[in-house]
Design an enzyme around this catalytic site. Structure first.
Site, PDB file in Angstrom:
ATOM      1  N   ARG A  44       0.818  -1.222   0.000  1.00  0.00           N
ATOM      2  CA  ARG A  44       0.000   0.000   0.000  1.00  0.00           C
ATOM      3  C   ARG A  44       0.852   1.272   0.000  1.00  0.00           C
ATOM      4  O   ARG A  44       0.405   2.318  -0.475  1.00  0.00           O
ATOM      5  CB  ARG A  44      -0.916  -0.005   1.217  1.00  0.00           C
ATOM      6  CG  ARG A  44      -2.044  -1.024   1.082  1.00  0.00           C
ATOM      7  CD  ARG A  44      -3.078  -0.766   2.126  1.00  0.00           C
ATOM      8  NE  ARG A  44      -4.164  -1.717   2.067  1.00  0.00           N
ATOM      9  CZ  ARG A  44      -5.223  -1.656   2.848  1.00  0.00           C
ATOM     10  NH1 ARG A  44      -5.331  -0.690   3.741  1.00  0.00           N
ATOM     11  NH2 ARG A  44      -6.183  -2.538   2.774  1.00  0.00           N
ATOM     12  N   ASP A 153     -14.600  11.090   8.375  1.00  0.00           N
ATOM     13  CA  ASP A 153     -13.599  10.040   8.160  1.00  0.00           C
ATOM     14  C   ASP A 153     -12.220  10.673   8.311  1.00  0.00           C
ATOM     15  O   ASP A 153     -12.056  11.879   8.096  1.00  0.00           O
ATOM     16  CB  ASP A 153     -13.751   9.408   6.763  1.00  0.00           C
ATOM     17  CG  ASP A 153     -13.158   8.008   6.700  1.00  0.00           C
ATOM     18  OD1 ASP A 153     -13.920   7.030   6.784  1.00  0.00           O
ATOM     19  OD2 ASP A 153     -11.917   7.894   6.615  1.00  0.00           O
TER      20      ASP A 153
HETATM   21  C1  LIG Z   1     -14.268  -0.316   6.562  1.00  0.00           C
HETATM   22  S1  LIG Z   1     -14.677   1.372   6.499  1.00  0.00           S
HETATM   23  C2  LIG Z   1     -16.319   1.368   7.186  1.00  0.00           C
HETATM   24  C3  LIG Z   1     -17.277   2.225   6.413  1.00  0.00           C
HETATM   25  C4  LIG Z   1     -18.735   2.210   6.904  1.00  0.00           C
HETATM   26  N1  LIG Z   1     -18.827   2.653   8.267  1.00  0.00           N
HETATM   27  C5  LIG Z   1     -19.331   0.848   6.720  1.00  0.00           C
HETATM   28  O1  LIG Z   1     -19.541   0.132   7.715  1.00  0.00           O
HETATM   29  O2  LIG Z   1     -19.572   0.466   5.580  1.00  0.00           O
HETATM   30  C6  LIG Z   1     -13.698   2.036   7.848  1.00  0.00           C
HETATM   31  C7  LIG Z   1     -13.453   3.536   7.754  1.00  0.00           C
HETATM   32  O3  LIG Z   1     -12.927   3.995   9.006  1.00  0.00           O
HETATM   33  C8  LIG Z   1     -12.004   5.029   8.727  1.00  0.00           C
HETATM   34  N2  LIG Z   1     -11.085   5.186   9.877  1.00  0.00           N
HETATM   35  C9  LIG Z   1     -10.092   4.360  10.271  1.00  0.00           C
HETATM   36  N3  LIG Z   1      -9.443   4.877  11.325  1.00  0.00           N
HETATM   37  C10 LIG Z   1     -10.054   6.049  11.624  1.00  0.00           C
HETATM   38  C11 LIG Z   1      -9.838   7.051  12.612  1.00  0.00           C
HETATM   39  N4  LIG Z   1      -8.848   6.958  13.519  1.00  0.00           N
HETATM   40  N5  LIG Z   1     -10.657   8.130  12.617  1.00  0.00           N
HETATM   41  C12 LIG Z   1     -11.654   8.249  11.704  1.00  0.00           C
HETATM   42  N6  LIG Z   1     -11.903   7.340  10.732  1.00  0.00           N
HETATM   43  C13 LIG Z   1     -11.107   6.252  10.699  1.00  0.00           C
HETATM   44  C14 LIG Z   1     -11.297   4.554   7.466  1.00  0.00           C
HETATM   45  O4  LIG Z   1     -10.681   5.627   6.767  1.00  0.00           O
HETATM   46  C15 LIG Z   1     -12.443   3.900   6.695  1.00  0.00           C
HETATM   47  O5  LIG Z   1     -12.992   4.769   5.727  1.00  0.00           O
END
Ligand SMILES: C[S@@+](CC[C@H](N)C(=O)[O-])C[C@H]1O[C@@H](n2cnc3c(N)ncnc32)[C@H](O)[C@@H]1O
Length: 299
Positions: A44, A153
């Site tokens: 990545r 996000d």
């Molecule tokens: C797998 S996606 C989930 C999306 C949606 N909530 C769903 O369930 O379909 C996880 C998201 O969490 C975000 N994320 C990860 N760490 C984070 C943090 N410390 N603060 C805010 N967002 C975060 C990532 O960028 C990603 O877009």
């Protein structure tokens, strides 16, 4: 360094570079990167080395941890987060929204109160847009009253995709057909979310481990498939903050493999599959906690 065909090559990631990058990802965003993720992290981040003209991951690890690497840290987190999402994912929460939550919120809204929903870790937007479509279908009066969905996000690039609100045909298959026809329009082989849906959603960049500057408390928090990437200590730092950010009669929805940890379970009651409401007895503590929050100005 170049290979025999003249392409630039990059050395494999050393254990030291991986350890530095993993420590930074944990400190900045709570992300846990066990040693078996080395290959994933390496692949990545490879485009980042190319972009910066660096030849080794050791150089990259030093740069990203340095004072000059502050901008690159955002890029690194963007590359390391997992953004998989789809419309109406874990549909039981949308059924609950439709049948239990929205009728309660519609009553509040008719009394002149605001309705605030937070999609925390909204990724490419399918979650907040699914919430907005559910509102428009099942409680349309809310859309005409003071209702907003804050969608946040950590990843600025995925937020651009979310705000664009354009999806491929494959990505919209989980939207029930009559709903898709009402809330999306087709242009150039893509499906765009209609303005009536977009108007309900505000996208903002927010790292869950930075202060939350929101001014109001939320009726519902969706934080699904996000804390799964954090270790239990890191998750535990979030539960009291979610409790504080919720109205005393609010709702918290987590992803299918996520749970409020046992040590905080007395502060929430389970009301469905990975669905929680705060225990009413904690109202005073919640109020004290919320008073420490800085204004946000958008929610
Ligand atoms: C797998 S996606 C989930 C999306 C949606 N909530 C769903 O369930 O379909 C996880 C998201 O969490 C975000 N994320 C990860 N760490 C984070 C943090 N410390 N603060 C805010 N967002 C975060 C990532 O960028 C990603 O877009």
């Amino acid at each position: 360094m170049t290979d025999p065909a003249g392409h630039r090559t990059v050395q494999s990631m050393s254990a030291a570079a991986f350890a530095g990058i993993a420590a930074l990802a944990k400190a900045e965003a709570g992300l846990v990167m066990p040693p078996n993720k080395l290959n994933m992290v390496q692949s990545r981040l490879r485009p980042r080395l190319a972009e910066l003209g660096l030849e080794t991951y050791d150089q990259y690890a030093s740069f990203v941890a340095s004072a000059d690497g502050v901008g690159e840290r955002r890029q690194m987190l963007s590359a390391l987060t997992t953004n998989v999402s789809h419309f109406f994912r874990e549909n039981h929460h949308f059924e609950m929204l439709r049948e239990q939550v929205l009728p309660e919120l519609a009553t509040r809204a008719r009394e002149g109160k605001s309705v605030r929903i937070w999609s925390a870790g909204c990724s490419s937007g399918q979650e907040p847009y699914s919430i907005a479509m559910t509102i428009l279908e099942h409680a349309p009066e809310l859309a005409a009253l003071d209702t907003l969905i804050l969608a946040t996000d950590i990843d600025p690039r995925i937020l651009e995709t979310a705000a664009a609100g354009r999806y491929s045909e494959n990505q919209i298959t989980t939207i029930p057909e009559p709903m898709a026809a009402r809330h999306l329009h087709e242009a150039a082989n893509q499906f765009s979310v209609n303005d009536t849906v977009r108007k309900l959603v505000r996208f903002r960049e927010l790292n869950l481990f930075n202060p939350w500057p929101m001014r109001t408390r939320f009726d519902i928090i969706f934080c699904r498939n996000v804390v799964i990437y954090f270790d239990s200590e890191t998750q535990n730092s979030l539960w009291p903050r979610f409790e504080a950010a919720l109205r005393p009669d609010g709702w918290l929805f987590l992803g299918h493999s996520e749970r409020v940890s046992d040590s905080y379970s007395r502060r929430f009651r389970t009301v469905g599959m990975t669905a929680y409401r705060p225990q009413a007895a904690n109202t005073t503590t919640v109020q004290q906690a919320i008073e420490k929050e800085e204004p946000y100005g958008t929610a």
